[in-house]
Design a protein around this motif. Structure first.
Motif, PDB file in Angstrom:
ATOM      1  N   ARG A 179      29.878  38.686  33.265  1.00  0.00           N
ATOM      2  CA  ARG A 179      31.235  38.246  32.926  1.00  0.00           C
ATOM      3  C   ARG A 179      31.937  37.655  34.149  1.00  0.00           C
ATOM      4  NH1 ARG A 179      34.189  42.882  29.553  1.00  0.00           N
ATOM      5  NH2 ARG A 179      35.433  41.080  28.921  1.00  0.00           N
ATOM      6  N   PRO A 180      31.397  36.577  34.726  1.00  0.00           N
ATOM      7  CA  PRO A 180      31.985  36.016  35.952  1.00  0.00           C
ATOM      8  C   PRO A 180      33.353  35.395  35.713  1.00  0.00           C
ATOM      9  CG  PRO A 180      30.320  34.548  35.089  1.00  0.00           C
ATOM     10  CD  PRO A 180      30.234  35.799  34.272  1.00  0.00           C
ATOM     11  N   ILE A 181      34.146  35.315  36.783  1.00  0.00           N
ATOM     12  CA  ILE A 181      35.476  34.718  36.736  1.00  0.00           C
ATOM     13  C   ILE A 181      35.350  33.226  36.994  1.00  0.00           C
ATOM     14  CG2 ILE A 181      37.786  34.730  37.758  1.00  0.00           C
ATOM     15  CD1 ILE A 181      37.190  37.586  38.700  1.00  0.00           C
ATOM     16  N   LYS A 182      36.172  32.441  36.321  1.00  0.00           N
ATOM     17  CA  LYS A 182      36.152  31.003  36.559  1.00  0.00           C
ATOM     18  C   LYS A 182      36.510  30.707  38.006  1.00  0.00           C
ATOM     19  CE  LYS A 182      36.878  29.048  32.001  1.00  0.00           C
ATOM     20  NZ  LYS A 182      37.715  28.144  31.206  1.00  0.00           N
ATOM     21  N   ALA A 183      35.833  29.702  38.566  1.00  0.00           N
ATOM     22  CA  ALA A 183      36.023  29.384  39.975  1.00  0.00           C
ATOM     23  C   ALA A 183      37.460  28.972  40.282  1.00  0.00           C
ATOM     24  CB  ALA A 183      35.056  28.276  40.397  1.00  0.00           C
ATOM     25  N   VAL A 184      38.112  28.242  39.343  1.00  0.00           N
ATOM     26  CA  VAL A 184      39.484  27.797  39.592  1.00  0.00           C
ATOM     27  C   VAL A 184      40.467  28.955  39.562  1.00  0.00           C
ATOM     28  CG1 VAL A 184      39.104  25.468  38.736  1.00  0.00           C
ATOM     29  CG2 VAL A 184      39.778  27.260  37.139  1.00  0.00           C
ATOM     30  N   GLU A 185      40.052  30.090  39.033  1.00  0.00           N
ATOM     31  CA  GLU A 185      40.928  31.255  38.976  1.00  0.00           C
ATOM     32  C   GLU A 185      40.648  32.250  40.086  1.00  0.00           C
ATOM     33  OE1 GLU A 185      40.163  32.729  35.097  1.00  0.00           O
ATOM     34  OE2 GLU A 185      41.110  31.044  34.064  1.00  0.00           O
ATOM     35  N   SER A 186      39.391  32.251  40.590  1.00  0.00           N
ATOM     36  CA  SER A 186      39.028  33.243  41.602  1.00  0.00           C
ATOM     37  C   SER A 186      39.573  32.903  42.970  1.00  0.00           C
ATOM     38  CB  SER A 186      37.504  33.360  41.684  1.00  0.00           C
ATOM     39  OG  SER A 186      36.944  32.142  42.166  1.00  0.00           O
ATOM     40  N   GLN A 187      39.803  31.582  43.229  1.00  0.00           N
ATOM     41  CA  GLN A 187      40.338  31.111  44.512  1.00  0.00           C
ATOM     42  C   GLN A 187      39.408  31.344  45.697  1.00  0.00           C
ATOM     43  OE1 GLN A 187      43.195  29.265  44.501  1.00  0.00           O
ATOM     44  NE2 GLN A 187      42.998  29.569  42.290  1.00  0.00           N
ATOM     45  N   THR A 188      38.223  31.810  45.468  1.00  0.00           N
ATOM     46  CA  THR A 188      37.247  31.988  46.548  1.00  0.00           C
ATOM     47  C   THR A 188      35.917  31.410  46.097  1.00  0.00           C
ATOM     48  OG1 THR A 188      36.642  34.189  45.733  1.00  0.00           O
ATOM     49  CG2 THR A 188      38.345  34.072  47.435  1.00  0.00           C
ATOM     50  N   PRO A 189      35.166  30.814  47.014  1.00  0.00           N
ATOM     51  CA  PRO A 189      33.877  30.241  46.628  1.00  0.00           C
ATOM     52  C   PRO A 189      32.954  31.308  46.071  1.00  0.00           C
ATOM     53  CG  PRO A 189      34.518  29.526  48.838  1.00  0.00           C
ATOM     54  CD  PRO A 189      35.453  30.626  48.439  1.00  0.00           C
ATOM     55  N   PRO A 190      32.265  31.042  44.971  1.00  0.00           N
ATOM     56  CA  PRO A 190      31.313  32.023  44.437  1.00  0.00           C
ATOM     57  C   PRO A 190      30.148  32.193  45.390  1.00  0.00           C
ATOM     58  CG  PRO A 190      31.057  29.923  43.319  1.00  0.00           C
ATOM     59  CD  PRO A 190      32.269  29.801  44.204  1.00  0.00           C
ATOM     60  N   SER A 191      29.608  33.375  45.442  1.00  0.00           N
ATOM     61  CA  SER A 191      28.473  33.626  46.324  1.00  0.00           C
ATOM     62  C   SER A 191      27.406  34.389  45.548  1.00  0.00           C
ATOM     63  CB  SER A 191      28.900  34.444  47.548  1.00  0.00           C
ATOM     64  OG  SER A 191      29.454  35.677  47.140  1.00  0.00           O
ATOM     65  N   LEU A 192      26.168  34.224  45.992  1.00  0.00           N
ATOM     66  CA  LEU A 192      25.060  34.932  45.366  1.00  0.00           C
ATOM     67  C   LEU A 192      24.938  36.323  45.950  1.00  0.00           C
ATOM     68  CD1 LEU A 192      22.381  32.104  45.319  1.00  0.00           C
ATOM     69  CD2 LEU A 192      23.928  32.782  43.494  1.00  0.00           C
ATOM     70  N   ASP A 193      24.764  37.294  45.119  1.00  0.00           N
ATOM     71  CA  ASP A 193      24.584  38.671  45.558  1.00  0.00           C
ATOM     72  C   ASP A 193      23.099  38.899  45.832  1.00  0.00           C
ATOM     73  OD1 ASP A 193      24.535  41.344  46.039  1.00  0.00           O
ATOM     74  OD2 ASP A 193      25.431  41.961  44.134  1.00  0.00           O
ATOM     75  N   GLU A 194      22.723  38.832  47.116  1.00  0.00           N
ATOM     76  CA  GLU A 194      21.313  38.941  47.476  1.00  0.00           C
ATOM     77  C   GLU A 194      20.733  40.316  47.142  1.00  0.00           C
ATOM     78  OE1 GLU A 194      19.558  36.513  48.406  1.00  0.00           O
ATOM     79  OE2 GLU A 194      21.073  35.011  48.826  1.00  0.00           O
ATOM     80  N   SER A 195      21.596  41.320  47.028  1.00  0.00           N
ATOM     81  CA  SER A 195      21.106  42.665  46.740  1.00  0.00           C
ATOM     82  C   SER A 195      20.839  42.864  45.246  1.00  0.00           C
ATOM     83  CB  SER A 195      22.135  43.711  47.206  1.00  0.00           C
ATOM     84  OG  SER A 195      23.353  43.578  46.471  1.00  0.00           O
ATOM     85  N   GLN A 196      21.304  41.911  44.452  1.00  0.00           N
ATOM     86  CA  GLN A 196      21.154  42.041  43.000  1.00  0.00           C
ATOM     87  C   GLN A 196      19.758  41.596  42.572  1.00  0.00           C
ATOM     88  OE1 GLN A 196      24.179  40.438  40.056  1.00  0.00           O
ATOM     89  NE2 GLN A 196      22.584  38.904  39.917  1.00  0.00           N
TER      90      GLN A 196
END
Length: 494
Positions: A410-427
């Motif tokens: 359930r990710p947040i839209k990029a225009v709403e998060s205000q921070t660049p999305p990043s990949l969770d390497e531990s996932q």
């Protein structure tokens, strides 16, 4: 409360107020982490309007598939063939929705290989990336092959087929290199769609007016052998299914279309306009042609109206067929171009390195297409092979797993998060895959999306295995029967 939205729940387009309003000359404000810099780049890769995106979606899928679809109705039977094509069309539309809108959550994505990295890691990015490039380049080659068929038909085989292929390769390289953005390609796509639609309608109307199919015996009784239900072998049926998937299977390319839109949040509008038009047009045209000529179907179908109508239809369709070769060559070259220059200033700057990489990417793509179509110089089985081996990966398997990822995370839209999305390497993959089973219990929408996702994945895997096996058998039988000329042949393929 922080607002979260599930991608699969988006039935309405996002509100215009969710991003800065786009002007005719300036794209909407970019989301954090967007691949392309809309403010500082010398080259504007964000200029495609939603109407332009709709015509690109249409052109990516109208033409080659429509020319092969009538024969699939004969193999599968009309009613099962119609049901199968409609089902595949709905799956591809859903997959296109997932692919085209994924960038609203992860705007760094440019191709389906970026989605594969998000799902399965860096190795998957490289594997899917190579498969994606080969697929798009192969379709570009199929476009070149069809142009050579048209030129042979128009000229009564006036030159060696390899000469015609070399000409279209050169044209694809020149036009593809000159147009660096999809915005420019969308202009010629209008011409391409118009030419293809007019030509296939010309063939359909000609078939309606004929007393007997043009390729049937000139005298004596004939049996069209119209099949309401199948009378075929497994490998013939699977080959036909792969052909149908090819006709509507451009979903994996929609990442790149969305990446160059002024307003990516309007992609759903573009998708629906394009897909509805494509599916209805293909069904109507294929039904008319099959209903009138039955088993006397030419491949490609433009030859079903007789020699004169074939020449007229190919003459009308020629610009559209050229645009198909140019568009797919452009998309394949753009993938390698972005892959090489991503993150550097040369991606959007008019530097020597920028032009060298761009020109080289186009050159390698058209040469690859030229070689492949000379090694596999047959139309129907070529489309079946591409449709079986590659299309399911990009229309069924990866988009299906993307749906599971989104209902789990359930990710947040990029225009709403205000921070660049990043990949969770531990996932790990198992985290979201197992999480999707839990998420499916939250409500009916999640459960429905979960079921559709697994249906897409399973059917995709089945088509890959069964369709590829069937197509290989079909190609082998054609060689054994002497129906196929040798490689790099000058023979007439019209």
């Amino acid at each position: 409360m922080e607002k979260t939205e599930k991608m699969i729940d988006q039935h309405d387009e996002p509100e215009i107020g969710s991003v800065a309003e786009a002007t005719p000359h300036k794209p909407a404000t970019q989301a954090p982490g967007d691949l392309f810099d809309v403010e500082n780049g010398d080259v504007d890769f964000r200029g495609v309007s939603w109407q332009g995106a709709a015509i690109i979606v249409t052109k990516l899928q109208i033409g080659l598939g429509a020319l092969s679809l009538p024969s699939t109705f004969h193999v599968l039977g009309f009613f099962p063939g119609l049901l199968c094509f409609t089902t595949l069309g709905l799956i591809c539309t859903f997959a296109g929705y997932v692919c085209g809108n994924a960038r609203q959550y992860f705007p760094h994505m440019h191709s389906i290989s970026d989605a594969a990295e998000l799902l399965f890691g860096k190795f998957a990015r490289e594997f899917i990336g190579v498969a994606y490039y080969i697929y798009v380049a192969l379709v570009a080659g199929a476009g070149m092959l069809t142009v050579s068929v048209a030129l042979n038909a128009l000229s009564n085989h006036g030159a060696c087929t390899m000469v015609f292929l070399a000409v279209i390769c050169a044209v694809s390289f020149i036009i593809g290199t000159g147009f660096r953005s999809l915005e420019k390609v969308s202009w010629i796509s209008w011409l391409g769609v118009a030419g293809i639609i007019l030509s296939i309608w010309t063939t359909a109307i000609a078939c309606l007016t004929q007393d007997r199919p043009a390729v049937a015996p000139a005298t004596g009784p004939i049996d069209l052998e119209i099949r309401a239900f199948p009378k075929t072998t497994f490998y013939q049926a699977m080959s036909a299914v792969a052909n149908q998937l090819f006709a509507v299977g451009g979903s994996g390319i929609f990442f790149s279309v969305s990446a160059e839109m002024k307003q990516p949040h309007l992609f759903t509008r573009s998708l629906l306009c394009g897909q509805i038009f494509i599916i209805l047009t293909n069904i109507i045209i294929a039904s008319i042609i099959y209903g009138k000529v039955g088993r006397y179907i030419a491949s490609p179908a433009l030859g079903s109206g007789g020699i004169l109508i074939e020449k007229i239809s190919y003459g009308i369709a020629l610009p559209g067929l050229v645009v198909t070769a140019v568009l797919y060559s452009h998309v394949a070259a753009k993938y390698s171009f972005v892959r090489i220059l991503r993150g550097s200033r040369h991606l959007q700057s008019n530097t020597a390195q920028h032009w060298a990489v761009w020109a080289s990417s186009n050159f390698v793509t058209v040469i690859f297409g030229f070689i492949v179509v000379n090694v596999i110089p047959f139309f129907g089985d070529f489309l079946s092979l591409v449709g079986a081996l590659f299309n399911p990966i990009f229309t069924n398997v990866v988009p299906g797993f993307m749906v599971l990822f989104f209902i789990s995370k359930r990710p947040i839209k990029a225009v709403e998060s205000q921070t660049p999305p990043s990949l969770d390497e531990s996932q790990s993959t198992m985290d979201w895959l197992v999480g999707s089973f839990t998420a499916a219990k939250r409500g009916k929408k999640e459960a429905c999306a979960f079921a559709i996702a697994w249906f897409m994945i399973i059917t995709g895997a089945f088509i890959i295995v069964g369709g590829t096996y069937a197509t290989v058998l079909s190609i082998q039988a054609a060689y054994d029967d002497g129906d196929i000329s040798g490689v790099f042949s000058c023979a007439d393929n019209s």
